[in-house]
Structures are given as structure tokens and as C-alpha cells.
Design a protein around this motif. Structure first.
Motif, mmCIF file in Angstrom:
data_model
loop_
_atom_site.group_PDB
_atom_site.id
_atom_site.type_symbol
_atom_site.label_atom_id
_atom_site.label_comp_id
_atom_site.label_asym_id
_atom_site.label_seq_id
_atom_site.Cartn_x
_atom_site.Cartn_y
_atom_site.Cartn_z
ATOM 1 N N ASP A 1 -0.252 -12.372 8.990
ATOM 2 C CA ASP A 1 0.287 -11.271 9.774
ATOM 3 C C ASP A 1 0.749 -11.835 11.118
ATOM 4 O O ASP A 1 -0.063 -12.198 11.952
ATOM 5 C CB ASP A 1 -0.800 -10.215 9.994
ATOM 6 N N PRO A 2 2.058 -11.943 11.344
ATOM 7 C CA PRO A 2 2.513 -12.593 12.568
ATOM 8 C C PRO A 2 2.077 -11.855 13.831
ATOM 9 O O PRO A 2 1.895 -12.463 14.875
ATOM 10 C CB PRO A 2 4.040 -12.592 12.432
ATOM 11 N N ALA A 3 1.884 -10.545 13.731
ATOM 12 C CA ALA A 3 1.542 -9.780 14.929
ATOM 13 C C ALA A 3 0.044 -9.478 14.991
ATOM 14 O O ALA A 3 -0.353 -8.490 15.588
ATOM 15 C CB ALA A 3 2.348 -8.483 14.969
ATOM 16 N N TRP A 4 -0.754 -10.373 14.401
ATOM 17 C CA TRP A 4 -2.189 -10.053 14.350
ATOM 18 C C TRP A 4 -2.799 -9.931 15.738
ATOM 19 O O TRP A 4 -3.661 -9.104 15.977
ATOM 20 C CB TRP A 4 -2.948 -11.118 13.546
ATOM 21 N N TYR B 1 7.540 -8.866 13.511
ATOM 22 C CA TYR B 1 8.009 -8.731 12.142
ATOM 23 C C TYR B 1 9.525 -8.920 12.135
ATOM 24 O O TYR B 1 10.247 -8.089 12.679
ATOM 25 C CB TYR B 1 7.629 -7.363 11.585
ATOM 26 N N GLY C 1 3.923 -12.746 18.214
ATOM 27 C CA GLY C 1 4.254 -12.609 16.796
ATOM 28 C C GLY C 1 4.936 -11.294 16.550
ATOM 29 O O GLY C 1 4.564 -10.283 17.143
#
Lengths: 267, 267
Positions: A135-138, B104, B102
Motif C-alpha cells: 500500500d503506497p499510502a500506508w 495511488y 506514497g
């Protein structure tokens, strides 16, 4: 409040109100806001140039609204965060099931690969929606008020709603009882969430997949027959386990709805 | 249109400092990156300075409630963050831009900021307006409907700032916000910082002393996880003497304070 301003006063107001004090102007303005008849008088009192201008502006705005872009559409699916990065994993799960179906058609003598793989098929995408690495935006998600189990369950539901139709097609094509692929799949997902609240969802999913493969898939392929846990007699057991695990997850979510999930937050 | 003001908005604040850390300890892996740090921050723009590895990012992460403090006490907006506290209320008042932002790639800027606003539990009715305002404030209105993967580095950074300010946070944490911004955008960004700093607590972590000199009212200098110096930008300038390393008065002040601290530690 019933005395209407005189037409003279209104025309003075329209022409810029020279010689009329501010208080009167305010009173006229307040009255105009509430009185349609006096607004009609005002329209006549305004000079034709201004009226033209107002008409042009009104026409321009109406044209702009009619021809311009519409309101932005809301993408509800995106809200779940599932559509963000999970697509490749869904494709992988679909490909796996497709391969299982083909395998089953080709090698009739071996136990059903569809049934053997179905329980762990949703685990891959479930782990993908709640993992630090995937999850890139974790880091942002971890600082949000709306995080923890409720958000995870929302994402999981999104995954299940995409994976279960694939399983349904695979199960229908190969002619297995729905209970034998549906219950284990849901049960394993609930198990991954329940265990994931303790050790982290990605680890829990990996552990369950490895355990299932080593304990059931490999032996049954070696023996050449379906294990007893995947026959009709074990359905009540699956149902019970699924209900119990789902209950555990729901109770946890309800008791500490915003308790941070350890794997994501505090490591 | 008149907006209803909720009781929570008009209630007087019950805390003296927006950010209050006492003997705060935070681990980065096994290493104690923040060690016995005492920090008190009120309204204004604070610049967080320090050499590489001083614990800036770890401190920011702890303040953003990504990392759980290993010891000491941390209070944000009057709410305790240490222990098993319910962080939900505190997190609603936070805005955070991580160092590695991060995102999406398939989301448009508007969708992403909208998603973050939803995660921040903003009321549904105010989200579209707040998103548009945030995007306009960072100057991305013309690219609001482009997908994130098509944006340049500086634009991504600005999108990151937009998601951080969308909920008008009382504590805004920006980790290296100016990386990738061109000089003109940097000026706009400083203006935005000053504007936000009028009524909220902004902490900007950076290694660019010039950014701090112009945009920040206060300076927090940390080294090896400890607070070295805290004061106004003017006071930092006064610390420097002609013989200190640096091209500007603030840089000379910075190196002078740091050198004095190192002298004290080794002595």
C-alpha cells in the motif's frame, strides 16, 4: 414593514442614490429582497444600458451552465482503496483459479484443484490491501482517524466481492457444491483478519496459505484424493468456524473500532 | 450562505501547547532516534532543523502518530498519545506530509485528496468544497483532474501538501515539503505557510536553513535525538558570529549553535 418605498426613491436607489442617506438605502435594499412587486419597479427604474448588461450576463451564465462540464462524478469504489493497487493481485487470483479449472479438466484422476485452492484465493488480495509494502499510502493511512479494523473490513469486503464471482464461475464450471468453496474462502479470510489483528494481516495471510498448502494441498495431491475436510460431511464444521471467526473479527472491530492495527501502525 | 458553527469549534482550547513532549523517546527500528526530547510548540510556523540522522523524521512520525513513543509523554492538542489512548479525536486535527509521500498513481489529484478527506472523517457535505479549496491553495487547480502518475515531482509535493491541509488541521506536520519545488513555487509555499501559521501550529522539517529563515517564526534545532536549541528566527541569527561557517546570518547562527552544543556534549 408594509410601506413600500416610493417609485422616486427606488429610481434614486437604482441610479446610484445621490442625495439619499445610507440608512434609507439599507431599508430600501432590505425591502427589495423581500418584495417582488418593488423589484419589478426597480427593473423599470434601471437604465436600459444596465438592463442590457444584466441580460447579457444572465444569458452568458445560463449558456455556460448548459454547455459546460457537468458535476464531477463520485467514484464510490475508489473510496474503499481497493481499486488502488489491488488490481494485479485480483488478476493473479483470477489466473490461479483459471489454471486450477484447466488443470482439473485435464487431469480427471487427481483431486479437485479448484476446491484445494479456493480457500486461500482471497488471501493474496486481502494481504495486498493492508500491507506496508504494497500500500503506497500506508504512512498516511496510519495517521488517519478512520483506520483500523473497520477500514480493513471495508477493503476486505471489496476484495471478496471481486474474488467470489471468480470462485463461483470456477465452482459452477467444475460442478462442485457452493458450500465447499464458498465457506472455506470466507472462513480463511475471516481467519486472516482475526489472526492479522495480532501479527499483521500480510503475515497472517502468508502463514495461513503456507499452512494450508503444506497441511492439505500437498498431501492430497500426493495421495491422489480429496481430503476429508473438503467433502460434504465437513460442511457444518466449516460453517461453524466461519461464523465463529467472523464473530471474533466483528467483536474486535466493535469493541475497539479505531484501535490501531499493530502491523500497520506500531512496529 | 451561513454555515452552522458546531459547539466543538467555539469551545475554548483546554491546552497550553498544541504539541507537548516530555522526555519523549521514539525508536526507529532498534535505534533510539529520539531520546529524552522536551518540546513545546504553540501557534506559529516552526522550522525543525538538524543534521542528517538527528531524528527529525522519526520525531515527525511520532508526532503524526505513525510511531508509538517508546517512553516519555507526548500530548497533541490536549490529548495523550502515549499508551493505548484512542487517537481518533487527535488525528482529526492533524495534517501530515510524510517524507516519502506514497500515493495511488491511478487516482486523480481530486480523488486522492477527497479520499484522504474521507479518511479524516470530515462531514460528507463539506468534502467537495474543502478539496477544491485545498487544491487551489497549493496552486494545482488546473491539474486537479489529472492522474497522479502524470504529475511532476514538484506537483506531487504540492498534492501532498493539499491532502495535509484539506481538513484545516490544528497541527500541520510537513516533512521536507520543499523538495522538488521550483523557486517560484517555493515563494508561494512560504506565503501559504505563513497564512496557515496564523492560527495553527505548523512544524516544517527541513535541511534548508534558508527556508526556515524566511518562512518560519520559530526554530527548533535537534541533534542526536535531543533538543539543542529553540527560539525565534531572529534569535538564531544573533547567535552567529562573523567567523562561523555559513553564507547567511541564519546559517552562521545554525552552525554556531550546533558547534557550541557539540562542544558541551564532548566536554
Amino acid at each position: 414593514m408594509t410601506t413600500h418605498p416610493t417609485p422616486t426613491l427606488i429610481s434614486q436607489y437604482a441610479s446610484g442614490a445621490a442625495g439619499v442617506d445610507d440608512t434609507t438605502i439599507w431599508a430600501v435594499e432590505a425591502h427589495l429582497e423581500a418584495c417582488a412587486a418593488c423589484r419589478a419597479v426597480l427593473t423599470d427604474a434601471v437604465d436600459p444600458g444596465t438592463r442590457d448588461l444584466l441580460d447579457r450576463v444572465a444569458g452568458g451564465i445560463a449558456d455556460g451552465i448548459a454547455t459546460g462540464p457537468g458535476p464531477v462524478r463520485r467514484h464510490r469504489l475508489l473510496r474503499t482503496g481497493v481499486a488502488a493497487r489491488v488490481l494485479p493481485w485480483l488478476v493473479t487470483a483470477t489466473g490461479l483459479m483459471l489454471a486450477a479449472v484447466l488443470f482439473e479438466w485435464t487431469f480427471n484422476s487427481l483431486p479437485s484443484l479448484v476446491l484445494l485452492i479456493a480457500p486461500v484465493a482471497p488471501l493474496l488480495p486481502v494481504a495486498a490491501v493492508w500491507s506496508r509494502r504494497l500500500d503506497p499510502a500506508w504512512e498516511l493511512t496510519a495517521t488517519m482517524p478512520r483506520t483500523g479494523l473497520p477500514l480493513l473490513m471495508r477493503r476486505t469486503l471489496g476484495v471478496l466481492s471481486a474474488v467470489i464471482p471468480v470462485l463461483a464461475v470456477a465452482g459452477w464450471v467444475t460442478g462442485h457444491s457452493p458450500g465447499l468453496w464458498l465457506l472455506p474462502a470466507v472462513g480463511f479470510t475471516a481467519g486472516a483478519l482475526a489472526l492479522g489483528a495480532v501479527v499483521g494481516v500480510d503475515r497472517a495471510a502468508l502463514a495461513l496459505t503456507v499452512a494450508w498448502s503444506a497441511g492439505v494441498v500437498v498431501p492430497s495431491l500426493a495421495d491422489g484424493q480429496l481430503p476429508t475436510v473438503l467433502t460434504g460431511g465437513s460442511l457444518p464444521g466449516w460453517a461453524l468456524a466461519t461464523v465463529a471467526l467472523t464473530a471474533v473479527v466483528l467483536v474486535r472491530a466493535w469493541r475497539r473500532p479505531h484501535g490501531p492495527l499493530q502491523n500497520l501502525l506500531h512496529r | 450562505m451561513i454555515r452552522t458553527v458546531s459547539v466543538a469549534e467555539t469551545a475554548p482550547s483546554t491546552y497550553a501547547w498544541a504539541v507537548h513532549a516530555e522526555k519523549l523517546q521514539v525508536r526507529a527500528g532498534r535505534h533510539l532516534a529520539v531520546n529524552e526530547l522536551d518540546l513545546r510548540l504553540g501557534t506559529g510556523v516552526h522550522g525543525l532543523l538538524g543534521p542528517n540522522g538527528a531524528g527529525k523524521t522519526t520525531l515527525m512520525r511520532a508526532l503524526a502518530t505513525v510511531l508509538k513513543p517508546a517512553g516519555g509523554r507526548l500530548t497533541l492538542l490536549g490529548g495523550e498519545v502515549t499508551g493505548n489512548a484512542d487517537l481518533r479525536q487527535v488525528r482529526r486535527g492533524l495534517g501530515y506530509l510524510p517524507q516519502h509521500f506514497g500515493f495511488y498513481p491511478r487516482f486523480t489529484v481530486r480523488e486522492f485528496v477527497e479520499y484522504i478527506a474521507w479518511l479524516k472523517e470530515m462531514p460528507k457535505a463539506v468534502i467537495p468544497g474543502a478539496v477544491q479549496r485545498a487544491v487551489e491553495r497549493v496552486g494545482l487547480a488546473d491539474r486537479a483532474d489529472s492522474r497522479m502518475k502524470t504529475l511532476s515531482g514538484g506537483m506531487l509535493r504540492r498534492a501532498g501538501i493539499a491532502q495535509a491541509i484539506v481538513n484545516d488541521p490544528a497541527v500541520l506536520l510537513l516533512d521536507e515539503p520543499t523538495v522538488g519545488l521550483d523557486p517560484e513555487q517555493r515563494l508561494d509555499f512560504r506565503e501559504l505557510l505563513r497564512e496557515i501559521g496564523l492560527d495553527s501550529c505548523v512544524l516544517v522539517s527541513t535541511h534548508l536553513v534558508e527556508d526556515v529563515a524566511v518562512a518560519c517564526s520559530d526554530v527548533v534545532l535537534i541533534s542526536e535525538g535531543r533538543l539543542v536549541w529553540q527560539g525565534t528566527t531572529g534569535q538564531l541569527t544573533e547567535q552567529g558570529a562573523a567567523g562561523d561557517a555559513g553564507d547567511s546570518a541564519t546559517e552562521r547562527g545554525y552552525s554556531s549553535v550546533l558547534r557550541a552544543y557539540r562542544g558541551r556534549v564532548s566536554a
